[in-house]
Design a protein around this motif. Structure first.
Motif, PDB file in Angstrom:
ATOM      1  N   LEU A 245     -36.386-110.272 -79.216  1.00  0.00           N
ATOM      2  CA  LEU A 245     -37.082-109.884 -80.432  1.00  0.00           C
ATOM      3  C   LEU A 245     -37.953-108.651 -80.194  1.00  0.00           C
ATOM      4  N   LEU A 246     -38.617-108.603 -79.041  1.00  0.00           N
ATOM      5  CA  LEU A 246     -39.448-107.443 -78.707  1.00  0.00           C
ATOM      6  C   LEU A 246     -38.608-106.175 -78.684  1.00  0.00           C
ATOM      7  N   ARG A 247     -37.439-106.241 -78.051  1.00  0.00           N
ATOM      8  CA  ARG A 247     -36.542-105.080 -78.028  1.00  0.00           C
ATOM      9  C   ARG A 247     -36.089-104.702 -79.442  1.00  0.00           C
ATOM     10  N   ASP A 248     -35.617-105.693 -80.201  1.00  0.00           N
ATOM     11  CA  ASP A 248     -35.050-105.390 -81.515  1.00  0.00           C
ATOM     12  C   ASP A 248     -36.096-104.798 -82.461  1.00  0.00           C
ATOM     13  N   GLU A 249     -37.297-105.382 -82.466  1.00  0.00           N
ATOM     14  CA  GLU A 249     -38.340-104.893 -83.379  1.00  0.00           C
ATOM     15  C   GLU A 249     -38.853-103.519 -82.951  1.00  0.00           C
ATOM     16  N   THR A 250     -38.921-103.295 -81.641  1.00  0.00           N
ATOM     17  CA  THR A 250     -39.341-101.982 -81.156  1.00  0.00           C
ATOM     18  C   THR A 250     -38.304-100.928 -81.484  1.00  0.00           C
ATOM     19  N   ARG A 254     -38.270 -97.536 -83.767  1.00  0.00           N
ATOM     20  CA  ARG A 254     -38.001 -96.274 -83.086  1.00  0.00           C
ATOM     21  C   ARG A 254     -36.862 -95.529 -83.765  1.00  0.00           C
ATOM     22  N   ASP A 255     -35.858 -96.275 -84.244  1.00  0.00           N
ATOM     23  CA  ASP A 255     -34.750 -95.659 -84.981  1.00  0.00           C
ATOM     24  C   ASP A 255     -35.241 -94.952 -86.237  1.00  0.00           C
ATOM     25  N   SER A 256     -36.340 -95.433 -86.804  1.00  0.00           N
ATOM     26  CA  SER A 256     -36.905 -94.845 -88.030  1.00  0.00           C
ATOM     27  C   SER A 256     -37.956 -93.789 -87.720  1.00  0.00           C
ATOM     28  N   ALA A 257     -38.033 -93.380 -86.460  1.00  0.00           N
ATOM     29  CA  ALA A 257     -38.942 -92.312 -86.026  1.00  0.00           C
ATOM     30  C   ALA A 257     -40.412 -92.675 -86.218  1.00  0.00           C
ATOM     31  N   VAL A 258     -40.734 -93.964 -86.146  1.00  0.00           N
ATOM     32  CA  VAL A 258     -42.118 -94.399 -86.199  1.00  0.00           C
ATOM     33  C   VAL A 258     -42.780 -94.043 -84.865  1.00  0.00           C
ATOM     34  N   ASP A 259     -44.033 -93.595 -84.902  1.00  0.00           N
ATOM     35  CA  ASP A 259     -44.694 -93.213 -83.666  1.00  0.00           C
ATOM     36  C   ASP A 259     -45.029 -94.463 -82.838  1.00  0.00           C
ATOM     37  N   GLU A 260     -45.176 -94.259 -81.527  1.00  0.00           N
ATOM     38  CA  GLU A 260     -45.320 -95.394 -80.612  1.00  0.00           C
ATOM     39  C   GLU A 260     -46.593 -96.197 -80.872  1.00  0.00           C
ATOM     40  N   ASP A 265     -48.790-101.428 -82.657  1.00  0.00           N
ATOM     41  CA  ASP A 265     -49.657-102.214 -83.535  1.00  0.00           C
ATOM     42  C   ASP A 265     -48.846-103.202 -84.363  1.00  0.00           C
ATOM     43  N   GLU A 266     -47.753-102.735 -84.940  1.00  0.00           N
ATOM     44  CA  GLU A 266     -46.961-103.591 -85.819  1.00  0.00           C
ATOM     45  C   GLU A 266     -46.250-104.694 -85.038  1.00  0.00           C
ATOM     46  N   VAL A 267     -45.668-104.337 -83.894  1.00  0.00           N
ATOM     47  CA  VAL A 267     -44.945-105.330 -83.103  1.00  0.00           C
ATOM     48  C   VAL A 267     -45.920-106.336 -82.501  1.00  0.00           C
ATOM     49  N   GLY A 280     -52.254-113.490 -72.940  1.00  0.00           N
ATOM     50  CA  GLY A 280     -51.726-112.234 -72.414  1.00  0.00           C
ATOM     51  C   GLY A 280     -51.284-111.260 -73.488  1.00  0.00           C
ATOM     52  N   ARG A 281     -52.018-111.213 -74.608  1.00  0.00           N
ATOM     53  CA  ARG A 281     -51.611-110.340 -75.713  1.00  0.00           C
ATOM     54  C   ARG A 281     -51.611-108.862 -75.321  1.00  0.00           C
ATOM     55  N   GLU A 282     -52.395-108.505 -74.316  1.00  0.00           N
ATOM     56  CA  GLU A 282     -52.470-107.099 -73.905  1.00  0.00           C
ATOM     57  C   GLU A 282     -51.144-106.585 -73.341  1.00  0.00           C
ATOM     58  N   TRP A 283     -50.254-107.498 -72.956  1.00  0.00           N
ATOM     59  CA  TRP A 283     -48.984-107.073 -72.361  1.00  0.00           C
ATOM     60  C   TRP A 283     -47.929-106.724 -73.402  1.00  0.00           C
ATOM     61  N   ILE A 284     -48.151-107.075 -74.672  1.00  0.00           N
ATOM     62  CA  ILE A 284     -47.163-106.734 -75.702  1.00  0.00           C
ATOM     63  C   ILE A 284     -47.029-105.221 -75.812  1.00  0.00           C
ATOM     64  N   GLU A 285     -48.169-104.527 -75.880  1.00  0.00           N
ATOM     65  CA  GLU A 285     -48.146-103.075 -76.004  1.00  0.00           C
ATOM     66  C   GLU A 285     -47.446-102.429 -74.814  1.00  0.00           C
ATOM     67  N   LYS A 286     -47.665-102.966 -73.614  1.00  0.00           N
ATOM     68  CA  LYS A 286     -46.984-102.435 -72.428  1.00  0.00           C
ATOM     69  C   LYS A 286     -45.466-102.605 -72.562  1.00  0.00           C
ATOM     70  N   GLY A 287     -45.045-103.754 -73.100  1.00  0.00           N
ATOM     71  CA  GLY A 287     -43.620-103.987 -73.315  1.00  0.00           C
ATOM     72  C   GLY A 287     -43.038-103.019 -74.320  1.00  0.00           C
ATOM     73  N   VAL A 288     -43.790-102.733 -75.375  1.00  0.00           N
ATOM     74  CA  VAL A 288     -43.344-101.759 -76.369  1.00  0.00           C
ATOM     75  C   VAL A 288     -43.173-100.388 -75.724  1.00  0.00           C
TER      76      VAL A 288
END
Length: 309
Positions: A245-250, A254-260, A265-267, A280-288
């Motif tokens: 899910l993290l990959r697909d939502e990211t 990204r396909d829509s040219a949304v900035d990182e 924030d959204e993911v 460990g919520r701080e690791w979501i952004e690192k995964g993105v």
């Protein structure tokens, strides 16, 4: 690296679980930077999985293992090179044979000194734990797989290929269908992405997902995660589904040219909504960040993929 604000990362042998015959886990007790430590016995030998962070913790683990072994030969292995898992191996010199895969041995040599200094900067408590530590090269280095005969019980060590680190390995005990995963799997925690460009970009979200797909397909009755409660095959499925899910939502954003920054924030909001109880919520952004870097890149060639674990 996020600052460490939790309690002193001490290994305590007051909470020892026995999920199977002659197989015990010194539980992490939910304390950050304390891993689940395994002790696996056979007729002739005992294998220790993980050392804890630093010399004093490793001494605690070694004392427990020697008492548990009751004269049986001692082996040590670590699931990957990160400090809370492997930065106590020097204590086992002369008492145990330390074995790990070649990619992990390279991580210890090339990444170990930098991670030692980085972790020292996390807090005074962690710095004290790491005083006198020198990353140790394993005594026995294998390439992709190694079957360790403990006497009446064979334990399978398998390199997975690059995922959480370059040198991840899992440890399977086939006769009781137990699997030690290291930080490829955490229980009730968002996956830890050590994504620190430009200093360290070895973690691969896409390859990690591939590893988890293979592991979930094979399953295990007993799953000992790097951190968190012992579980079963659902733990493997949970991490596979999260990474997918993290990959697909990211990538969709990204396909829509949304900035990182917006993607992160959204993911993050979506993942926290899906798993409000996970830490460990701080690791979501690192995964993105990792998956943004891998967006549109080639997949891992089959000949370089790790074996099914």
């Amino acid at each position: 690296m996020p600052e460490h604000s939790g309690p002193d990362p001490a290994v305590h042998t007051t909470d020892v679980r026995e999920p199977a015959r002659d197989l015990v886990v010194i539980a992490d007790r939910g304390v950050p930077l304390v891993p689940n430590v395994g002790v696996i016995g056979g007729r002739d030998a005992v294998l220790v999985v993980e050392t804890g962070i630093g010399i004093e913790n490793a001494e605690t683990v070694l004392k427990f293992a020697l008492e548990y072994a009751k004269g049986r030969r001692l082996y040590l292995t670590t699931t990957h090179f990160h400090p809370e898992h492997a930065f106590g191996a020097q204590v086992f010199a002369g008492e145990a044979t330390y074995l790990a895969n070649s990619a992990q041995a390279a991580d210890l040599e090339e990444r170990g000194p930098g991670y030692l200094e980085m972790f020292k900067g996390m807090s005074d408590a962690v710095a004290r734990r790491l005083e006198g530590v020198e990353p140790k090269r394993p005594d026995l280095v294998y390439d992709q797989s190694y079957d360790l005969d403990l006497g009446g019980r064979v334990v399978q060590l398998r390199a997975t290929g690059r995922a959480h680190t370059r040198g991840d390995q899992v440890i399977r005990v086939p006769d009781v269908d137990a699997l030690f995963t290291g930080d490829l799997v955490e229980a009730a925690q968002f996956s830890i992405f050590p994504w620190f460009p430009p200093h360290d970009t070895d973690v691969s979200g896409t390859r990690w997902l591939g590893v988890m797909e293979r592991m979930a397909d094979r399953g295990a009755d007993i799953v000992v995660p790097g951190h968190g409660e012992i579980g079963g095959p659902q733990l493997l499925a949970d991490v596979r589904d999260y990474l997918s899910l993290l990959r697909d939502e990211t990538w969709r954003r990204r396909d829509s040219a949304v900035d990182e920054r917006t993607i992160a924030d959204e993911v993050s909001a979506l993942m926290i909504e899906r798993h409000p109880e996970w830490v460990g919520r701080e690791w979501i952004e690192k995964g993105v960040g990792c998956l943004c870097a891998e967006h549109g890149g080639p997949g891992e060639p089959a000949e370089h993929a790790g074996p099914a674990a």
